[in-house]
Write a protein that holds these residues in place. Structure first.
Motif, short mmCIF file in Angstrom:
data_model
loop_
_atom_site.label_atom_id
_atom_site.label_comp_id
_atom_site.label_asym_id
_atom_site.label_seq_id
_atom_site.Cartn_x
_atom_site.Cartn_y
_atom_site.Cartn_z
N THR A 97 -37.97 -11.42 4.36
CA THR A 97 -38.18 -11.16 2.94
C THR A 97 -38.47 -9.68 2.70
O THR A 97 -39.33 -9.09 3.36
N LYS A 144 -29.37 -22.68 3.12
CA LYS A 144 -30.78 -22.45 2.87
C LYS A 144 -31.50 -21.98 4.15
O LYS A 144 -32.22 -21.00 4.13
N GLN A 196 -35.37 -13.02 -4.89
CA GLN A 196 -36.72 -13.10 -4.31
C GLN A 196 -36.71 -12.62 -2.87
O GLN A 196 -37.56 -11.83 -2.47
N GLN A 197 -35.75 -13.10 -2.09
CA GLN A 197 -35.72 -12.78 -0.67
C GLN A 197 -35.47 -11.29 -0.42
O GLN A 197 -35.98 -10.72 0.53
N ASP A 227 -31.03 -16.46 -7.75
CA ASP A 227 -32.47 -16.28 -7.96
C ASP A 227 -33.21 -16.15 -6.64
O ASP A 227 -34.08 -15.30 -6.46
N ARG A 228 -32.83 -17.04 -5.72
CA ARG A 228 -33.52 -17.01 -4.42
C ARG A 228 -33.20 -15.71 -3.68
O ARG A 228 -34.07 -15.14 -3.00
N GLU A 278 -33.55 -18.49 4.41
CA GLU A 278 -35.00 -18.50 4.58
C GLU A 278 -35.43 -17.80 5.87
O GLU A 278 -36.57 -17.37 5.98
N ASP A 290 -33.03 -28.33 -11.61
CA ASP A 290 -33.87 -27.28 -11.04
C ASP A 290 -35.04 -27.04 -11.99
O ASP A 290 -34.86 -26.47 -13.07
N PRO A 328 -29.25 -20.76 -8.95
CA PRO A 328 -30.45 -20.86 -8.09
C PRO A 328 -30.33 -20.01 -6.83
O PRO A 328 -31.33 -19.44 -6.36
#
Lengths: 419, 603
Positions: free
Chosen positions: A345, A337, A373-374, A369-370, A341, B521, A366
């Motif tokens: 982005t 993570k 987004q990133q 998905d992240r 992060e 989640d 997940p």
């Protein structure tokens, strides 16, 4: 006929091999110097093979005119090296072969580690085969564990080919965290920084399997135990029918339950630990070319990442990355993570070579998905590509419109990075 | 001679055991005798609580069970220590586990219970904890609620570096006093609390490991011979990890055994096991490194994190010991004794040993008693500190020897901060009555049916459960239970205790639980679900008045629910470090008790 590449863009080609990795990075040289190619891994897992490997290697030969400046085998797992067939690759002209330091036959630490891994993998593989043979408990955990171990065995041919430099004059390098090449031979303008694998003792300790297990092996038509200890002399053994055992004897079902609990769970755990250990020997390579930065972390797991994430400057590295090969097929513990992060982005694209067979929980939803987004949707999964004549290959989510920069091929996706 | 008459049934049964493990040889009173409560035994041994079954699953065979009532065994005070005789092993696990059960019963003021249910109706041992002293060939030992027992392994010592063992020799985990106490403690805790073992955060598995180590370590201070010898060797500073050699070595370094410095076994756990694994040291230590408040943010492996708790408790213990023996040391020095470890007068050593063992007994009792004052689920180290302070205050309001101050200081040094407390003062740390927490005073809980001298019958259990869940439902707000969700009552325990002032107390401890299903989640519609629990431990006085309501709120599934957020985060973290979840996904986490088999293997 080798393809041509515009002089102002890098191309990353992700082949769809099934559960495995095969990436071809093509770099245009300034002026009219042509193109240089780097192949990062070429392999597929026996249980996740969709049968495209032959066509993949043919395509590599075609687009590179059988000339590869560098071949990288990030780590010694089947799904990263099984495609390095000497019959095919010996015909290539190869400049350099890169492997992690743990493959170095002249490094005593590496030799010791490797020996342990190989011996343990062989024992576990025999054990799972014998257990399946005697109709032992075939839980999802056991199935997953035996598939993880299968990934480590039967890699001899590919490894020999890599170590021989494919029978040619390729220069072989064993890499470790901290290595730095300003100008890789044959590829002017490319600098490479190696972030993993580390060599320190603490890291190595994680790869040391515990002692004291006993394993099953098939001998002809029966399963027998190897390296089994008999803790006491025979005079202490007692038949369950003995009068003294009246209140102590266990029903067969109960014995089976205990055996299952103490034996198989432990070896599943060991199999996963070994798998993680080998993944952690992955080369993590950071390429810089024409002002662009590309990160190829192999199958690095948390331990490998953690070693360099702790160092000063790791945040700068991450925020500069323009392309990410997602580690370990998008599994849960291969993209920390913290790392994701810290990437900028919307300023990078990502590719995931994956599919949900043989392990349904890969890739991790997940995480996908992240990543979406990133990267602001600049990401593709290899299993989203439908391949003609292979209707049974596991299907990932369909893609209506590819994000900009991505182009679909017969059994690959390309991503172009403007220079 | 004790004044026994012929008609008195003997109350104790002497049994021999290793005080540490076989690698200590005969040093330090390692061949000890444990006097366990006498009970009728069948071969195994099989007693009231325990049943030793020597079934070896790795070899699929049984080993001869020991008959401790055999006159030949009785006359010798039990079998002599031996590594090659499985009957001695059975005797030792029985003796050490019984000793541990006795310790819990004494501290808790009630009879021990086991946490498992089931087993076939025809199984004569269904209510007993089964101990398998040689269940498997593996360097591991664990408690399994599923198997209703303790599983001990045996394994070959490392070929290259086996410490005091021979390379490759068979090492038995069931011959390590520490390991047996540790595993029995897991089983005993599981019998006290139904949901205590659910892994809900990094502190829960760490608490279980740390607590079991604490009980095992305090046990060391009841071995008189070892204690006196270590006091003499360390000049009374028994918390030192290393012991000076008997003779100071010459310049060229040590030449004979007496010139070698040794490690102090009192503050170490499972020496042989650790060494045989090639670790060059005992498995764990009471006081590892300097207290560092940042360790809590850094250490997440259950044993490493548990070590923080162990160190905090032992720091408090040694501080009290030093304070309480300062006068003795001063008297000794005043009479001209050297202040170093040389030649401590045997009388002084004996007095110090007596103090150390007495204080250790107090500390072990406080720690075990604190279990009754812990929330029913999701325990954090800070909750344990509050439980310790409350438990001790309740029984000994006057803290003359500053036990509580020592606990507070030691926990504070390690950055263990209870949530929702304004300061580290004793008053702030003590749990408070419900009216102070919620502003509402619940009525008395009446009609509970129990008998102080026997375990509640199934009928009594059922009746009490109904009364308690109704009480919880009707007084949800006062007890900090989220309204609208059914309440279940668990783990009802009547308790009787006598304080040092001779006061006799009767209390009732029970858990009121609530649960709900939530997605792992919250943003993913297809996410796996897990059981999220909340609940309150209530401590009632003998009139049914609620003295404490120790809560972990269930709350709603929203952004304000800090506890739920943390539990989710923990599950993700577990994913990130487990090899298993890489391939299997997070589903094995759902509401299951912790798997000590995997924790103990310590990958």
């Amino acid at each position: 006929m080798p393809d041509t590449l515009d002089s102002n863009r890098i191309r990353v080609r992700m082949y769809r091999v099934g559960f495995g990795d095969c990436f071809l990075v093509s770099l245009p040289l300034s002026g009219n110097g042509g193109v240089r190619h780097i192949l990062v891994d070429c392999g597929v897992h026996g249980k996740g093979n969709i049968g495209t490997m032959d066509s993949v290697v043919e395509n590599i030969a075609k687009v590179t005119d059988s000339k590869l400046a560098v071949v990288i085998a990030t780590h010694a797992h089947q799904d990263h090296i099984s495609g390095f067939d000497p019959d095919k690759f010996n015909k290539f002209e190869i400049g350099e072969v890169w492997m992690p330091w743990s493959e170095d036959p002249n490094d005593p630490k590496a030799v010791k580690l490797k020996k342990k891994h190989v011996a343990l993998a062989a024992q576990l593989n025999d054990h799972f085969a014998a257990q399946a043979f005697i109709g032992g408990r075939m839980s999802s955990s056991l199935a997953a564990a035996s598939a993880a171990v299968a990934n480590l065995v039967a890699n001899k041919t590919s490894l020999q080919a890599l170590h021989s430099g494919f029978g040619g004059t390729a220069r072989i390098r064993f890499l470790k965290a901290g290595d730095n090449f300003q100008n890789v031979e044959n590829v002017p303008g490319l600098s490479t920084r190696i972030l993993g694998p580390p060599t320190d003792e603490k890291f190595l300790a994680k790869m040391d399997p515990p002692a004291g297990h006993s394993y099953l092996r098939l001998n002809g038509n029966r399963a027998e135990a190897v390296n089994q200890l008999r803790p006491f002399s025979a005079k202490w053994e007692i038949k369950p029918s003995d009068r003294k055992m009246a209140n102590l004897r266990l029903p067969e079902s109960e014995k089976k339950r205990i055996k299952g609990d103490v034996a198989s769970d432990s070896l599943d755990g060991l199999a996963f630990a070994l798998d993680k250990a080998v993944n952690n020997t992955s080369i993590v390579a950071l390429f810089a070319f024409g002002g662009q930065t590309l990160l190829f972390p192999g199958d690095a797991q948390y331990g490998n990442w953690a070693a360099w994430l702790e160092e000063d400057g790791s945040a700068d590295i991450l925020s500069s990355v323009g392309f990410l090969k997602v580690a370990h097929h998008g599994s849960v513990n291969a993209t920390p993570k913290d790392a994701l992060e810290k990437m900028s982005t919307g300023k990078f694209a990502a590719m995931v070579s994956t599919q949900s067979k043989p392990w349904p929980s890969i890739p991790r939803v997940p995480l996908m998905d992240r990543l979406k987004q990133q990267t602001r949707n600049k990401i593709v999964r290899s299993d989203s590509l439908a391949i003609k004549n292979l209707p049974h290959a596991p299907k990932g989510p369909a893609v209506a419109k590819l994000p900009s920069g991505f182009v679909k091929g017969d059994f690959w996706y390309d991503y172009f990075i403007k220079l | 001679m004790p004044n026994n008459t012929r008609n008195d049934a003997p109350t104790k049964r002497p049994l021999k055991a290793y005080a540490f493990d076989p690698s200590q040889g005969r040093n330090l009173g390692n061949y000890m005798t444990i006097n366990v409560r006498n009970e009728q035994l069948a071969p195994g041994p099989v007693g009231r609580y325990l049943c030793v079954i020597d079934y070896d699953a790795s070899n699929d065979r049984y080993y001869e069970p020991v008959d401790l009532d055999d006159p030949a065994v009785l006359l010798w005070g039990g079998l002599d220590p031996s590594e090659s005789d499985p009957c001695f092993h059975q005797q030792m696990v029985y003796a050490v586990a019984s000793e541990t059960i006795g310790r819990f019963e004494f501290a808790l003021g009630r009879m021990a219970k086991w946490g498992f249910r089931g087993g076939r109706k025809t199984d004569p041992n269904r209510s007993r904890l089964r101990i398998f002293p040689h269940a498997m060939q593996e360097a591991n030992a664990y408690y399994s609620r599923d198997l209703r027992g303790l599983i001990f392994g045996y394994f070959p010592a490392s070929e290259t570096d086996a410490g005091d063992s021979l390379p490759g020799q068979t090492v038995f985990t069931c011959l390590s006093h520490d390991i047996v106490v540790h595993e029995t403690t897991h089983a005993l805790i599981d019998g006290q609390r139904r949901f205590f073992m659910e892994p809900t955060g990094p502190d829960t598995p760490a608490f279980h490991e740390g607590f079991a180590d604490i009980v095992a370590l305090f046990q060391h201070f009841s071995y008189k011979e070892a204690l006196v010898e270590m006091i003499q060797k360390t000049g009374g500073l028994i918390y030192r990890l290393n012991v000076a050699p008997e003779v100071a070595p010459a310049d060229g370094g040590p030449v004979i055994a007496s010139e070698l410095s040794t490690s102090n076994p009192l503050v170490q756990l499972a020496k042989q096991f650790g060494e045989a694994m090639g670790m060059r040291a005992a498995l764990r230590q009471a006081l590892g490194t300097r207290p560092n408040p940042r360790d809590l943010e850094r250490l997440f492996e259950p044993h490493d994190r548990g070590a923080i708790l162990v160190a905090a408790v032992f720091d408090a213990f040694f501080s009290v010991y030093v304070r309480k023996t300062r006068d003795l040391m001063r008297i000794a020095r005043a009479s001209g004794a050297a202040s170093g470890p040389d030649d401590l007068h045997p009388d002084l050593a004996n007095r110090l040993a007596k103090e150390a063992s007495k204080i250790a007994g107090h500390f072990a009792n406080i720690c075990i008693r604190a279990l009754d004052y812990c929330p029913p689920i999701d325990i954090r180290f800070g909750d344990f500190l509050r439980a310790l302070i409350t438990a001790d205050y309740d029984l000994v309001p006057d803290d003359r020897y500053e036990y509580r101050a020592a606990f507070i200081e030691a926990f504070r040094l390690r950055g263990i901060r209870p949530e929702g407390v304004v300061s580290y003062s004793e008053e702030a740390l003590r749990w408070c009555p419900p009216e102070q927490m919620t502003g509402i005073s619940p009525p008395r809980c009446q009609g509970l049916d129990f008998d102080l001298f026997s375990l509640p019958t199934p009928e009594q259990q059922k009746k009490n459960a109904t009364i308690l869940s109704l009480f919880g439902k009707n007084n949800a707000a006062a007890l900090g239970l989220t309204p609208g969700v059914p309440v279940e009552a668990h783990s009802f325990h009547p308790v009787h205790r006598v304080g040092p002032d001779g006061r006799f107390r009767v209390e009732i401890v029970a858990e009121l639980m609530r649960q709900t299903q939530v997605p792992l989640d919250p943003k993913d519609k297809k996410s796996v679900k897990f059981t999220f629990r909340g609940g309150t431990t209530i401590v009632l006085d003998r009139h049914g008045q609620v003295r404490y309501a120790i809560q972990k709120k269930l709350g709603k599934d929203n952004d304000q629910n800090e506890r739920l957020r943390r539990q989710r985060e923990y599950y993700y973290q577990m994913d990130a470090t487990s090899g298993l979840t890489t391939y299997l996904g997070p589903f094995p986490l759902d509401g299951r008790p912790m798997n000590f088999n995997i924790i103990h293997r310590g990958y």
